[in-house]
Enzyme design. Structure first.
Site, PDB file in Angstrom:
ATOM      1  N   GLY A  14      43.131 175.747  16.816  1.00  0.00           N
ATOM      2  CA  GLY A  14      43.099 175.073  15.408  1.00  0.00           C
ATOM      3  C   GLY A  14      42.828 175.854  14.322  1.00  0.00           C
ATOM      4  O   GLY A  14      42.181 177.012  14.354  1.00  0.00           O
ATOM      5  N   GLU A  15      42.766 175.207  13.172  1.00  0.00           N
ATOM      6  CA  GLU A  15      42.444 175.942  11.977  1.00  0.00           C
ATOM      7  C   GLU A  15      41.130 175.316  11.406  1.00  0.00           C
ATOM      8  O   GLU A  15      41.308 174.062  11.180  1.00  0.00           O
ATOM      9  CB  GLU A  15      43.653 175.835  10.929  1.00  0.00           C
ATOM     10  CG  GLU A  15      43.258 176.151   9.306  1.00  0.00           C
ATOM     11  CD  GLU A  15      43.491 177.628   9.262  1.00  0.00           C
ATOM     12  OE1 GLU A  15      43.061 178.410   8.376  1.00  0.00           O
ATOM     13  OE2 GLU A  15      44.747 178.081   9.907  1.00  0.00           O
ATOM     14  N   GLY A  16      40.172 176.392  11.215  1.00  0.00           N
ATOM     15  CA  GLY A  16      38.713 175.360  10.868  1.00  0.00           C
ATOM     16  C   GLY A  16      38.453 175.845   9.420  1.00  0.00           C
ATOM     17  O   GLY A  16      39.412 176.213   8.803  1.00  0.00           O
ATOM     18  N   TYR A  18      36.558 177.994   8.345  1.00  0.00           N
ATOM     19  CA  TYR A  18      36.471 179.501   8.015  1.00  0.00           C
ATOM     20  C   TYR A  18      37.461 180.256   8.487  1.00  0.00           C
ATOM     21  O   TYR A  18      37.542 181.622   8.205  1.00  0.00           O
ATOM     22  CB  TYR A  18      34.895 180.126   8.840  1.00  0.00           C
ATOM     23  CG  TYR A  18      33.827 179.480   8.334  1.00  0.00           C
ATOM     24  CD1 TYR A  18      33.324 179.606   6.980  1.00  0.00           C
ATOM     25  CD2 TYR A  18      33.197 178.230   9.196  1.00  0.00           C
ATOM     26  CE1 TYR A  18      32.091 178.863   6.666  1.00  0.00           C
ATOM     27  CE2 TYR A  18      32.108 177.569   8.622  1.00  0.00           C
ATOM     28  CZ  TYR A  18      31.577 177.910   7.380  1.00  0.00           C
ATOM     29  OH  TYR A  18      30.350 177.340   7.014  1.00  0.00           O
ATOM     30  N   GLY A  19      38.564 179.891   9.267  1.00  0.00           N
ATOM     31  CA  GLY A  19      39.624 180.412   9.700  1.00  0.00           C
ATOM     32  C   GLY A  19      40.222 179.882  11.207  1.00  0.00           C
ATOM     33  O   GLY A  19      39.652 178.806  11.622  1.00  0.00           O
ATOM     34  N   VAL A  20      40.913 180.711  11.470  1.00  0.00           N
ATOM     35  CA  VAL A  20      41.664 180.369  12.954  1.00  0.00           C
ATOM     36  C   VAL A  20      40.859 180.346  14.035  1.00  0.00           C
ATOM     37  O   VAL A  20      40.050 181.304  14.151  1.00  0.00           O
ATOM     38  CB  VAL A  20      43.295 180.983  13.203  1.00  0.00           C
ATOM     39  CG1 VAL A  20      44.090 180.598  14.233  1.00  0.00           C
ATOM     40  CG2 VAL A  20      43.946 180.965  11.659  1.00  0.00           C
ATOM     41  N   ASP A 129      25.941 171.215   8.288  1.00  0.00           N
ATOM     42  CA  ASP A 129      27.317 170.824   8.284  1.00  0.00           C
ATOM     43  C   ASP A 129      27.685 169.901   9.768  1.00  0.00           C
ATOM     44  O   ASP A 129      28.708 169.880  10.189  1.00  0.00           O
ATOM     45  CB  ASP A 129      28.331 171.954   8.307  1.00  0.00           C
ATOM     46  CG  ASP A 129      29.801 171.509   7.838  1.00  0.00           C
ATOM     47  OD1 ASP A 129      29.878 170.333   7.089  1.00  0.00           O
ATOM     48  OD2 ASP A 129      30.631 172.006   8.031  1.00  0.00           O
TER      49      ASP A 129
HETATM   50  P1  ADP Z   1      36.003 172.878  11.557  1.00  0.00           P
HETATM   51  O1  ADP Z   1      35.564 174.221  10.591  1.00  0.00           O
HETATM   52  O2  ADP Z   1      37.280 172.191  10.731  1.00  0.00           O
HETATM   53  O3  ADP Z   1      34.916 172.173  11.875  1.00  0.00           O
HETATM   54  P2  ADP Z   1      36.396 174.783  13.638  1.00  0.00           P
HETATM   55  O4  ADP Z   1      36.802 176.128  12.966  1.00  0.00           O
HETATM   56  O5  ADP Z   1      34.809 174.574  14.379  1.00  0.00           O
HETATM   57  O6  ADP Z   1      36.666 173.508  12.740  1.00  0.00           O
HETATM   58  O7  ADP Z   1      37.342 174.462  14.603  1.00  0.00           O
HETATM   59  C1  ADP Z   1      38.900 174.610  14.587  1.00  0.00           C
HETATM   60  C2  ADP Z   1      39.362 174.099  15.739  1.00  0.00           C
HETATM   61  O8  ADP Z   1      39.057 174.718  16.737  1.00  0.00           O
HETATM   62  C3  ADP Z   1      39.047 172.786  15.962  1.00  0.00           C
HETATM   63  O9  ADP Z   1      40.190 171.699  16.516  1.00  0.00           O
HETATM   64  C4  ADP Z   1      38.079 172.872  17.562  1.00  0.00           C
HETATM   65  O10 ADP Z   1      38.499 171.782  18.184  1.00  0.00           O
HETATM   66  C5  ADP Z   1      38.485 173.946  17.839  1.00  0.00           C
HETATM   67  N1  ADP Z   1      37.313 174.501  18.421  1.00  0.00           N
HETATM   68  C6  ADP Z   1      36.334 175.152  17.629  1.00  0.00           C
HETATM   69  N2  ADP Z   1      35.241 175.630  18.594  1.00  0.00           N
HETATM   70  C7  ADP Z   1      35.825 175.489  19.714  1.00  0.00           C
HETATM   71  C8  ADP Z   1      35.079 175.647  21.246  1.00  0.00           C
HETATM   72  N3  ADP Z   1      34.032 176.268  21.224  1.00  0.00           N
HETATM   73  N4  ADP Z   1      35.964 175.361  22.181  1.00  0.00           N
HETATM   74  C9  ADP Z   1      37.134 174.610  22.001  1.00  0.00           C
HETATM   75  N5  ADP Z   1      37.920 174.340  20.984  1.00  0.00           N
HETATM   76  C10 ADP Z   1      37.029 174.789  19.845  1.00  0.00           C
END
Ligand code: ADP
Length: 303
Positions: A14-16, A18-20, A129
């Protein structure tokens, strides 16, 4: 393709903010991990070192209810953070209409959230957050807080350009009033919003703007009286507002027990100095009175 000679990248998760985020295999341990690639583009070289130093501290932050930061390294101008891989998150659980959450399940999720918070607050690390999609859930049902400390290191992300506008719903009133100096109480307020969301199965205070967010808070709890929050007048964005009466919590949460409501009201205290701490919340009657929290492995989860 291998990163840092150790991680085999798989698909994008996913895209979060701070980045991918990628799924990857740690060839050293065989463990599945999640790698967060953080763009450091616009920042100066020196900032990266500060970030790396702070990241090192986060690597020391080990607790059963905190996502472990396994590794951190710069690679091709991006900072890579390697975390343990988690199956799902609390937002997916709350949103799944096929999942029934019992009062024991809710107690279990809240307890794990507060345990993670209490641990970090003891080490003077704030989350800043907290929201349901930052509460990740592992294969054995354990809930772990993700992205701890990142808001402080990388700054509050600029949400105008992301889909992440929902974090506003979890913001403490002191932040909405522009407080520059704030503490662990902001995470407790967010945890209260998540507690409320577990009970209601929808976000509790859904503001469309920061002002509207305060309006939603006032409509629920009433405008704070000076005696309830003496320091409010010193906050940068404080303005006098018209009196609004609150609603009885019992009316807002008809399904909650008296103990649950008592804890909720202590977590939703206006004055951050008077707000219950994560540690005190864990010692609240709600957790010792029945029904007991569900074993993590037995918690309902999306398929
Ligand atoms: P946001 O910044 O929107 O909270 P993240 O950057 O934490 O999102 O995460 C982006 C995507 O990656 C989300 O769909 C999340 O479910 C997935 N993700 C983040 N951390 C983990 C992890 N430790 N294990 C599995 N999936 C993750």
């Amino acid at each position: 393709k291998k990163v840092a000679d150790r991680y085999l990248k798989r698909e994008v998760l996913g895209e979060g903010t701070y980045g991918v985020v990628y799924k990857a295999i740690d060839t050293k341990t065989g463990q599945t991990v999640a790698i967060k690639k953080i763009r450091l583009g616009k920042q100066k070289e020196g900032v990266n070192f500060t970030a790396l130093r702070e990241i090192k501290l986060l690597k020391e932050l080990k607790d059963p209810n905190i996502i472990e930061l396994i590794d951190a390294f710069p690679h091709k101008g991006n900072l890579h953070l390697v975390f343990e891989f988690m199956e799902t998150d609390l937002e997916a659980v709350i949103r799944d209409r096929n999942i029934v959450l019992s009062l024991s399940d809710i107690k279990s999720y809240l307890q794990m959230t507060l345990k993670g918070l209490a641990f970090c607050h003891k080490k003077w690390v704030l989350h800043r957050d907290m929201k349901p999609n930052n509460l990740l859930i592992g294969s054995r049902g354990q809930l772990k807080l993700a992205d701890f400390g990142l808001a402080r290191i990388f700054g509050s992300p600029d949400r105008r350009f992301t889909h992440q506008v929902f974090a506003r719903w979890y913001r403490a009133p002191e932040l909405l009033f522009g407080a520059k100096a704030y503490g662990p109480a902001v995470d407790v307020w967010a945890a209260a919003c998540i507690f409320a969301e577990l009970l209601l199965r929808r976000p509790f205070l859904q503001g469309n703007s920061d002002i509207d967010q305060l309006g939603k808070i006032f409509a629920a709890f009433g405008t704070p009286k000076p005696s309830q929050w003496p320091d409010i007048k010193y906050l940068p964005d404080y303005v006098e507002y018209q009196y609004v009466p609150g609603q009885p919590l019992r009316q807002l949460f008809p399904m909650a027990s008296d103990d649950a409501l008592d804890l909720l009201s202590k977590m939703f205290t206006y004055d951050p100095k008077a707000r219950i701490s994560a540690l005190q919340a864990l010692e609240h009657r709600y957790f010792s009175s029945g029904p007991p929290p569900t074993e993590p492995a037995l918690l309902p989860r999306p398929p």
